[in-house]
Structure formats: C-alpha cells, structure tokens
Design an enzyme around this catalytic site. Structure first.
Site, PDB file in Angstrom:
ATOM      1  N   LYS A  53      24.784 -19.528  10.989  1.00 42.64           N
ATOM      2  CA  LYS A  53      25.982 -18.931  10.373  1.00 42.64           C
ATOM      3  C   LYS A  53      27.237 -19.457  11.070  1.00 42.64           C
ATOM      4  O   LYS A  53      28.222 -19.813  10.423  1.00 42.64           O
ATOM      5  CB  LYS A  53      25.913 -17.407  10.455  1.00 42.64           C
ATOM      6  N   GLN A  97      23.837  -8.749  13.561  1.00 41.62           N
ATOM      7  CA  GLN A  97      22.564  -9.317  13.128  1.00 41.62           C
ATOM      8  C   GLN A  97      21.460  -8.264  13.266  1.00 41.62           C
ATOM      9  O   GLN A  97      21.286  -7.664  14.319  1.00 41.62           O
ATOM     10  CB  GLN A  97      22.227 -10.566  13.968  1.00 41.62           C
ATOM     11  N   ASP A 120      28.730  -8.261   5.273  1.00 44.12           N
ATOM     12  CA  ASP A 120      27.304  -8.247   4.922  1.00 44.12           C
ATOM     13  C   ASP A 120      27.057  -7.371   3.686  1.00 44.12           C
ATOM     14  O   ASP A 120      25.995  -7.456   3.064  1.00 44.12           O
ATOM     15  CB  ASP A 120      26.472  -7.695   6.094  1.00 44.12           C
TER      16      ASP A 120
END
Ligand code: NAP
Length: 295
Positions: A53, A97, A120
């Site tokens: 990412k 994460q 997200d």
C-alpha cells in the site's frame, strides 16, 4: 469454453493513473494526500500488505506515514494515536491494518477513526452511508470487484450474483453493492450454515468467492458461462517455492477456467484492485478536505 482472464493488475493501473492525476490537481494548493498506516505486530501477511500500500501511494505521488507498533501495544495507546491522527490536518486517511492482536478490540479501534478519514470504509458511519446509498467511502475490496465487473462489461442487471462469504469487510458489503439499482443484480449470500452449497453456487451468473478456503470452489459448483471472481488469498505450503508457500485463491482455477466465461486469477485479480480503490479513497478524502466538504 475457456474463460477470459480478468487482468486486475492492468485495470488497477488505470485507476491509479487517474488517482495520480487527481492528486496532482491538489498540489498547487499545497495539499499532498496523506495516509497514516498503522500496523500492530509483525504478522508477515499484514506486513506485506502495508508495504504494498505504501509503495502504491508513493507511485501515485501521495504521502504515507508509517506507524509500526509492537504486538504488545495497549488498546489505549492505539486509541490515543488515532485521536492525534484524527486531529492532524496533514493526514487525510487513517488505515489500521487488520487483524489486530486479540487484546485490542477491532470494533473500538475502527469506531475511533474520524469517519472523514475512514478510507477503509469500515466505520459504522461509512457502512450506514453505503447501505443508504449516500456518498461516503466504499470498502476497497468490494468496490474493486464492482469496478472489475464494470470494466469487463459483465452483465449485472438481472443477473443472479452468488456471494460466498458474509464478512463485514468483503461478503456483506459486496452483497449490498451488487443489489444497488445501478448494478441491479439479484443476490444470494452463502456461508457455513448454507445447505446444498453447490446447488446454489451453480445458479450464479456471477459467482464471487470470499471464503478464505483454498480451492473450495470446484468446477462442478460453477454455472457454464459464469463470471467467477476470486477474492480469496490463501497461503498454501509449497516446498518448491522460494518462500515455502504460494498464494492460492478460493477457486480451483484450472478446471473452473474451462467452464466460466470470465475468471480472476490469484494473484493478479482482485488484490491489485483493493489497493487501487484505497488510493482512490485517500485522494477523495484529500479533495473533500480541500473543498471543506463534509463526509
Ligand atoms: P472471513 O472473515 O474469514 O470470512 C469468510 C466467510 O466465508 C465467512 O462468512 C464464512 O462463513 C464463509 N465460509 C468459510 N468457509 C466456508 C465454507 N466451506 N462454505 C461456505 N462458507 C464458508 O474472511 P474475509 O476477511 O471475508 O476474507 C475472505 C478471503 O478473502 C480470505 O482469503 C482473505 O485473505 C481474502 N481477502 C482478499 C482481499 C483482496 O484484496 N484480494 C481482501 C480481503 C480479503 P461463516 O460466516 O458462517 O463463518
């Protein structure tokens, strides 16, 4: 029949080019879209995801701030960091994460993120906006699947879409998005409580596998001419591979490719799209910030 192999990498690069262009338009105003990436612990798969990412952000000329925290980090400490990042005007998106170590509540952490920075798309406000069809951040993997279907012009209106998996981050949002009016599929969701699974998956004009079980979807479970989208990423032991494992999807690729009309490979299918849609959400967050627009 031999399926058209959907090149997620190529499609993701198109999305990333557009993101880079949008990021460039913010530059004269002194705004560099910035994502704070928090990783707690040293799970190798999570580490490889955050590294990918961050690399993609740099390629799109966007910034990232890297927070690598010890697995022993307390929940309060993590929540305090998120509080600081929420207040930081240089940071447009916050990504924690998952999974987190078991002593930290994922729910409390996700809910602590300012919804304006929830790139997200996991915050309850984002989920609510998605379900209501309001503007907001869409979760990256389900959004990426929709973009693949659109790019390949795979017919969705009136199609029967069977989604295998009901997680909050993939199965549930995907089923919701597929049933939106502009997609217009008829959706069935399957899970471990589903009876006669093959008889249901065989009805899918579009079959989306997001179960996290290597090779679960065999050719006998697939309708001839279906579009098969494999979200699964599973590490299977392989003594011949350099790392001692290889990545395998939820779909038994070779035999299913003989029967389907479209198929995504693993790797190179859905995975690259997830990253591209994350970048799109980050630039969107920065644009909203620049325009003073609410979430
Ligand atoms: P998850 O939270 O473990 O959910 C898996 C879902 O599949 C659950 O709803 C489970 O049912 C269902 N399931 C599992 N085994 C099944 C079976 N034998 N029959 C029917 N249903 C079954 O997983 P996730 O986070 O959604 O991820 C799914 C997969 O996608 C994983 O391989 C993950 O690594 C991958 N993934 C890939 C990307 C990407 O960018 N490519 C992004 C996210 C996730 P129950 O609810 O009944 O337990």
């Amino acid at each position: 029949m031999s399926a058209i192999v959907i090149d997620g990498k190529a499609i993701s690069l198109k999305v990333r080019e557009e993101v880079k262009r949008r990021a460039g338009k913010l530059e004269p105003r002194g705004i560099v879209p910035c994502l704070a990436v928090i990783l707690v612990g040293e799970d190798p798969a999570s580490l490889s995801y955050v590294t990918a990412k961050e690399k993609a952000l740099a390629e799109a000329e966007m910034a990232s701030r890297d927070y690598r925290l010890a697995a022993s980090t307390g929940e309060d400490e993590l929540l305090a960091l998120i509080g600081r990042l929420n207040a930081d005007e240089q940071v447009h998106g916050i990504l924690v994460q998952l999974p987190l170590p078991s002593h930290i509540s994922e729910e409390r952490v996700i809910t602590a993120i300012d919804p304006r920075k929830d790139v997200d798309g996991f915050h309850p406000v984002s989920v609510g906006n998605m379900v209501l069809g309001r503007p907001g951040f869409l979760p990256c993997t389900p959004h990426g699947v929709l973009v693949l279907l659109r790019e390949l012009r795979i017919p969705t209106a009136g199609a029967h879409a069977v989604v295998l998996g009901r997680s909050n981050i993939v199965g549930k949002p995907l089923a919701n998005l597929l049933s939106r009016r502009d997609v217009n599929a008829t959706v069935t969701i399957c899970h471990t409580g589903t009876k006669e699974l093959p008889s249901i998956t065989r009805q899918g004009d579009i079959l989306i596998a997001a179960a996290g079980r290597a090779g679960l979807v065999t050719a006998d479970m697939v309708k001839e001419g279906a579009a098969v989208i494999d979200v699964g990423v599973n590490r299977v032991a392989d003594s011949g591979a350099k790392k001692g494992y290889r990545l395998r999807g939820d779909v038994d690729y070779g035999p299913v490719a003989e029967k389907a009309a479209w198929i995504t490979p693993v790797p190179g299918g859905v995975g690259p799209m997830t990253i591209a849609m994350l970048l799109q959400n980050v630039v969107e967050a920065a644009e909203r910030f620049a325009g003073g627009r609410p979430c």
